[in-house]
Write a protein that holds these residues in place. Sequence first.
Motif, PDB file in Angstrom:
ATOM      1  N   ASN A 145      -7.470  -1.303  -6.778  1.00  0.00           N
ATOM      2  CA  ASN A 145      -8.758  -0.829  -7.305  1.00  0.00           C
ATOM      3  C   ASN A 145      -8.592   0.472  -8.078  1.00  0.00           C
ATOM      4  O   ASN A 145      -9.264   0.691  -9.104  1.00  0.00           O
ATOM      5  N   PHE A 146      -7.714   1.342  -7.601  1.00  0.00           N
ATOM      6  CA  PHE A 146      -7.446   2.600  -8.293  1.00  0.00           C
ATOM      7  C   PHE A 146      -6.810   2.332  -9.656  1.00  0.00           C
ATOM      8  O   PHE A 146      -7.179   2.942 -10.665  1.00  0.00           O
TER       9      PHE A 146
ATOM     10  N   SER B 212      -9.421   0.987 -12.106  1.00  0.00           N
ATOM     11  CA  SER B 212     -10.302   2.046 -12.595  1.00  0.00           C
ATOM     12  C   SER B 212      -9.632   2.861 -13.698  1.00  0.00           C
ATOM     13  O   SER B 212     -10.236   3.134 -14.745  1.00  0.00           O
TER      14      SER B 212
ATOM     15  N   ILE C  23      -2.292   7.265  -2.409  1.00  0.00           N
ATOM     16  CA  ILE C  23      -2.949   7.492  -3.696  1.00  0.00           C
ATOM     17  C   ILE C  23      -3.128   8.995  -3.876  1.00  0.00           C
ATOM     18  O   ILE C  23      -3.775   9.654  -3.073  1.00  0.00           O
TER      19      ILE C  23
ATOM     20  N   GLY D 247       0.813  -1.210   0.000  1.00  0.00           N
ATOM     21  CA  GLY D 247       0.000   0.000   0.000  1.00  0.00           C
ATOM     22  C   GLY D 247       0.844   1.257   0.000  1.00  0.00           C
ATOM     23  O   GLY D 247       1.835   1.365   0.726  1.00  0.00           O
TER      24      GLY D 247
ATOM     25  N   ALA E  46      -2.569   4.193   1.393  1.00  0.00           N
ATOM     26  CA  ALA E  46      -3.782   3.424   1.147  1.00  0.00           C
ATOM     27  C   ALA E  46      -3.446   1.945   1.315  1.00  0.00           C
ATOM     28  O   ALA E  46      -2.275   1.552   1.349  1.00  0.00           O
ATOM     29  N   THR E  47      -4.450   1.110   1.425  1.00  0.00           N
ATOM     30  CA  THR E  47      -4.192  -0.323   1.480  1.00  0.00           C
ATOM     31  C   THR E  47      -3.799  -0.828   0.096  1.00  0.00           C
ATOM     32  O   THR E  47      -4.066  -0.178  -0.927  1.00  0.00           O
TER      33      THR E  47
ATOM     34  N   SER F  28      -4.681  11.249  -6.529  1.00  0.00           N
ATOM     35  CA  SER F  28      -5.520  11.188  -7.728  1.00  0.00           C
ATOM     36  C   SER F  28      -5.683  12.533  -8.414  1.00  0.00           C
ATOM     37  O   SER F  28      -6.260  12.607  -9.496  1.00  0.00           O
TER      38      SER F  28
ATOM     39  N   GLU G  21      -5.166  -3.222  -1.465  1.00  0.00           N
ATOM     40  CA  GLU G  21      -6.399  -3.446  -2.214  1.00  0.00           C
ATOM     41  C   GLU G  21      -6.937  -2.145  -2.801  1.00  0.00           C
ATOM     42  O   GLU G  21      -7.430  -2.122  -3.941  1.00  0.00           O
ATOM     43  N   GLU G  22      -6.840  -1.049  -2.043  1.00  0.00           N
ATOM     44  CA  GLU G  22      -7.291   0.245  -2.554  1.00  0.00           C
ATOM     45  C   GLU G  22      -6.442   0.705  -3.726  1.00  0.00           C
ATOM     46  O   GLU G  22      -6.959   1.278  -4.697  1.00  0.00           O
ATOM     47  N   VAL G  23      -5.149   0.464  -3.648  1.00  0.00           N
ATOM     48  CA  VAL G  23      -4.270   0.848  -4.760  1.00  0.00           C
ATOM     49  C   VAL G  23      -4.616   0.041  -6.003  1.00  0.00           C
ATOM     50  O   VAL G  23      -4.729   0.588  -7.111  1.00  0.00           O
TER      51      VAL G  23
END
Length: 488
Positions: free
Chosen positions: A192-193, A196, A169, A166, A185-186, A171, A188-190
């Motif tokens: 997901n980013f 996207s 992020i 992590g 960020a975690t 953005s 998983e969040e990275v």
Amino acid sequence: MKNIFYNTKRRSLVLVCALALGGLGACDDSFLDVEPEGSGRASDFFNSQQDALEAVNSMYGNLREWNNIAFAWLAVSTITSDNAEKGSVPGDAGFLDDFDDFTVTSTEGQLNGFWVGQYQGINLTNQVLANVPDIEMDEQLKARLLAEAKFIRAYHYFNLVRVFGGVPIVSKLPETLEEANPPRATKEEVYNFIISDLQEAAAVLPVSYDAANVGRATKGAALGMLAKVQLYQENWQEVLNLTEQVMSMGYSLTPSYADIFTLSGENNIESIFEIQAMTIPGNCGASNSQWAEVQGVREQFGWGFVEPTEDLVNAFEEGDERMEATILFRGEVTPAGDKIKETVPNPRYNQKAYVPGSVTTECGYAKDQNIRILRFAEVLLMHAEAANELGMIEEALESVNRVRERAGLEPIASATQEELRNIIWHERRVELALENGDRFFDLVRQGRAGEVLRAQGKQFKDGVNEVMPIPQQQISLSEGVLTQNPGY
């Protein structure tokens, strides 16, 4: 002729807290004739369609920046693996031995350089995404440029999350102190980013470009990179669907594996995304790449770092044509006619980074070698791995055998799921060796990094060395907002 996107104008931005923010660069329409370097303010920029093009070109130019392709990248991705040792001579850049041995600490300078290089690239993409939408220009071109920025941003974050886990992020361009100093960020969040950004890029990017724009991100690049991101998360159905899309887009395997890594083989029918590099007279360092220089044969073509291991040599099956195209041996004569001296310090070098001595350059050692980031062969191997994990053995065999047969090997007639999993993992190693920095990250995602690397004498600690330490300089700049990875 390949196209080069490089920086010609440097504009100062602020180094804010934990995030190293880079400046804007540009190049003119030809991508070849360079304006003199100067200085300016960002507020004077982003006024025209040409400004938008130049800003996007600078993102591509930054991909070749020292921190992104030389010591820092090679240290975390390749010297850490079982494919290569530090190389060069004892004492030269001895800090790289810490990556080889897994004794690296958070104060090691290359780690901070890697962090800075990736976030500099992210800042350049955020500059484009923040400013280009307000420019009056061709709307179709605008949409494409924004999609290119999202692809490049996703690429940088994919590098970061694999190295550190992590990470913060960012953005958009920071407007407050809090936005300028975000926490991690975690993982998983990275991811997901990244997903996207790649999905949005793939929806807009073209399948191909005209000759003047070869080297830019395409729909195939976005879909292929998205498949790779999903591969690292073991989302097998997504990997299968995405690779099948890319497999229907007109790519094919180059008949000769060795031809891929020649200068004439750049951007060929197998290429999905390459970092472009070519020496431009009068612009040493602006358009070429030190990726090849750093790994070139010491005392002849470069510095001699990243020495292929004997274990990698032994990994190639008898008759595998990929071995000769991957490893350059002391004393051999290359297809281009260069004799590698018997007296060079190391017994082996990375042939994929080799540039013939006949390619002259005013910049010292030859550096005209694109960096292959994603090829169709890797798409086939991702497809094979996903199909196998989904129990589709015949489909998996078909894809992996296409890669094997191009290498001059007999196809695999049958295998159990477990046997085929190991075959595919092996094919990834020998197909992509010393090329795009995947080997260490592959071992981690496969859950066998400790087993494989300790067998090579490395001091790998399970639960710690799957990621690198967060650079202490960044933790200090953040005043403790950034936290350290466990075990460091």
